[in-house]
Design a protein around this motif. Structure first.
Motif, PDB file in Angstrom:
ATOM      1  N   LYS A 145      -8.120  35.817  11.289  1.00 12.48           N
ATOM      2  CA  LYS A 145      -8.803  35.460   9.954  1.00 12.48           C
ATOM      3  C   LYS A 145      -7.338  35.661   9.259  1.00 12.48           C
ATOM      4  O   LYS A 145      -6.474  34.774   8.238  1.00 12.48           O
ATOM      5  N   LYS A 146      -6.341  37.300   8.768  1.00 11.33           N
ATOM      6  CA  LYS A 146      -6.071  37.063   8.436  1.00 11.33           C
ATOM      7  C   LYS A 146      -4.057  36.172   8.809  1.00 11.33           C
ATOM      8  O   LYS A 146      -3.974  35.994   7.731  1.00 11.33           O
ATOM      9  N   VAL A 147      -4.221  36.333   9.783  1.00 12.41           N
ATOM     10  CA  VAL A 147      -2.965  35.406  10.467  1.00 12.41           C
ATOM     11  C   VAL A 147      -2.802  34.101  10.104  1.00 12.41           C
ATOM     12  O   VAL A 147      -2.281  33.331   8.616  1.00 12.41           O
ATOM     13  N   GLU A 164      -2.478  32.854   6.381  1.00  7.78           N
ATOM     14  CA  GLU A 164      -1.521  33.472   5.514  1.00  7.78           C
ATOM     15  C   GLU A 164      -0.684  31.519   5.709  1.00  7.78           C
ATOM     16  O   GLU A 164      -1.086  31.099   5.135  1.00  7.78           O
ATOM     17  N   SER A 165      -0.826  30.669   6.752  1.00  8.80           N
ATOM     18  CA  SER A 165      -0.637  29.733   7.648  1.00  8.80           C
ATOM     19  C   SER A 165      -1.445  28.644   6.186  1.00  8.80           C
ATOM     20  O   SER A 165      -0.492  27.932   6.562  1.00  8.80           O
ATOM     21  N   LEU A 202      -1.899  19.535  13.178  1.00  9.53           N
ATOM     22  CA  LEU A 202      -0.487  19.581  11.821  1.00  9.53           C
ATOM     23  C   LEU A 202      -0.639  21.667  12.006  1.00  9.53           C
ATOM     24  O   LEU A 202       0.079  22.395  12.180  1.00  9.53           O
ATOM     25  N   LEU A 203      -2.567  21.811  11.776  1.00  7.60           N
ATOM     26  CA  LEU A 203      -2.065  23.519  11.153  1.00  7.60           C
ATOM     27  C   LEU A 203      -1.352  23.952  12.612  1.00  7.60           C
ATOM     28  O   LEU A 203      -0.595  25.128  12.211  1.00  7.60           O
ATOM     29  N   LEU A 222       2.721  26.809  15.081  1.00  6.03           N
ATOM     30  CA  LEU A 222       4.086  27.648  15.526  1.00  6.03           C
ATOM     31  C   LEU A 222       5.289  27.859  14.702  1.00  6.03           C
ATOM     32  O   LEU A 222       6.329  28.549  15.220  1.00  6.03           O
ATOM     33  N   LEU A 223       5.709  26.872  14.371  1.00  4.77           N
ATOM     34  CA  LEU A 223       7.386  26.704  13.855  1.00  4.77           C
ATOM     35  C   LEU A 223       7.392  27.731  12.512  1.00  4.77           C
ATOM     36  O   LEU A 223       8.256  28.821  13.172  1.00  4.77           O
ATOM     37  N   ASN A 224       6.056  28.605  12.338  1.00  2.00           N
ATOM     38  CA  ASN A 224       6.079  29.490  11.158  1.00  2.00           C
ATOM     39  C   ASN A 224       5.928  30.748  11.843  1.00  2.00           C
ATOM     40  O   ASN A 224       6.052  32.286  11.740  1.00  2.00           O
ATOM     41  N   GLY A 225       6.198  31.027  13.382  1.00  2.00           N
ATOM     42  CA  GLY A 225       5.946  32.215  13.980  1.00  2.00           C
ATOM     43  C   GLY A 225       3.986  32.452  14.148  1.00  2.00           C
ATOM     44  O   GLY A 225       4.346  34.033  14.249  1.00  2.00           O
ATOM     45  N   ALA A 226       3.477  32.343  13.246  1.00  2.00           N
ATOM     46  CA  ALA A 226       2.408  32.568  13.182  1.00  2.00           C
ATOM     47  C   ALA A 226       1.175  32.888  14.611  1.00  2.00           C
ATOM     48  O   ALA A 226       1.072  33.372  15.548  1.00  2.00           O
TER      49      ALA A 226
END
Length: 350
Positions: A215-217, A220-221, A243-244, A249-253
């Motif tokens: 949930k935390k990760v 945040e995204s 899209l989520l 992926l693009l933001n490293g999550a």
């Protein structure tokens, strides 16, 4: 065979042995409902059952309520709650859920009533905000969860770590009965390959539904993406799940996509009111996801100008093949509108 090879993808390897010590280790793990950890030496580790929130948005889904409640009551995982998100229903769906679950309190649940229809993108987000679980599973109300699916995903998520998405394939159903057909998740060498295939085919290659995310990760995204989309997030109903994942992926999550084939999402194809079958909705919403991908790739220098031109030519021609001349051209114009928006706002948000 694979020694020294690069980019060979993600593999699930089954190991057999006649080693007595190894056999005894696995036997003890099974007896204790534990797992075997592969460290320098085999180690029996007690299974952990973290709390899981299953978030289910719905809109006028009364005909599916008894089916989903029955399915949820049969899940084998011992520590979950369900967050139902009523996305502006007018058919009494929320009251039917309360009526059925008041008789059989096998799991904790809450019903979040939105004042008006906001679409699955924002409904899932608000359900995630209301969730109490350490992990979140998104589910669609007309689909079916495999009974031991969460157990399996939790075990492997603990083994892999929080930055891996275990992508679940679809077992197709029609009127709640499996047809025998399966839509498998592609196995790609690199996560970026999913982006290029999505742009090429104008269809999602991966999504987070029925997968497990911390949930935390996730939050945040998700919060960042909600802020980025602004008013475009309202009634975003096709491609919103895809899209989520790509945003994460693009933001490293999420750093890696691992398709799993030991469980399946029971995907209902007989729902003629599904927004994914509504061409007007697809032409309106899907270009938002496609334009995000294209703009992200170019701004992060993952695609050059020649590749951008090739992608855009493909998008326009492919849209006309899929939707016809009129709707295809509308798809293209929506793509350009969203692309222009992202080009103006990305620098402020990312």
């Amino acid at each position: 065979m694979l020694q020294g090879a690069k980019n060979i993808g993600s593999w699930l390897v089954a190991i057999g042995t006649n080693d007595r010590i190894c056999e005894e280790t696995f036997r003890r793990a099974k007896e204790k409902s534990s797992r075997v950890k592969f460290s320098p030496q085999l180690e029996v580790v007690k299974n952990r059952y973290p709390s899981v929130s299953i978030v289910i948005p719905f809109l006028n889904a009364r005909k599916y309520i008894s089916r989903i409640v029955e399915n949820l009551c049969l899940l084998s995982y011992p520590n979950f709650e369900v967050v139902f998100v009523n996305d502006g229903s007018t058919d009494g769906s929320d009251k039917e859920i309360g009526k059925l679950l008041s008789k059989d309190k096998r799991f904790p649940y809450k019903i979040l009533n939105l004042e008006k229809n906001e679409g699955p993108f924002l409904a899932r987000y608000k359900g995630t905000l209301a969730a109490d679980g350490e992990y979140v599973v998104f589910h669609d109300i007309d689909d079916r969860l495999q009974l031991n699916g969460i157990d399996r995903l939790v075990l492997d998520t603990v083994n892999f770590g929080n930055n891996v998405l275990l992508a679940v394939s679809l077992a197709l159903m029609k009127n709640a009965k499996c047809t025998g057909d399966v839509w498998f998740i592609d196995t790609e060498k690199k996560p970026m390959d999913y982006f290029h295939k999505t742009v090429k085919h104008l269809s999602g290659r991966i999504n987070p539904v029925d997968s497990l995310l911390p949930k935390k990760v996730l939050l945040e995204s998700y919060s960042l993406l909600v802020s980025l989309l602004g008013d475009f997030g309202k009634n975003f109903s096709v491609g919103e799940d895809m899209l989520l994942v790509y945003h994460m992926l693009l933001n490293g999550a999420v750093e890696e996509i691992v398709p799993v084939y030991y469980i399946f999402r029971g995907y209902e194809t007989g729902n003629n009111f599904s927004v994914s079958k509504n061409l007007e909705k697809r032409v309106q919403s899907l270009p938002l996801a496609i334009s995000y991908i294209v703009t992200s790739l170019t701004r992060r220098q993952l695609a050059n100008l020649d590749q951008l031109e090739e992608m855009e030519n493909n998008i326009r021609s492919r849209a006309k093949v899929l939707y016809g001349e009129t709707l295809g051209e509308r798809f293209w114009k929506n793509f350009l509108k969203y692309k222009n928006y992202f080009e103006k706002t990305f620098g402020k948000t990312l």
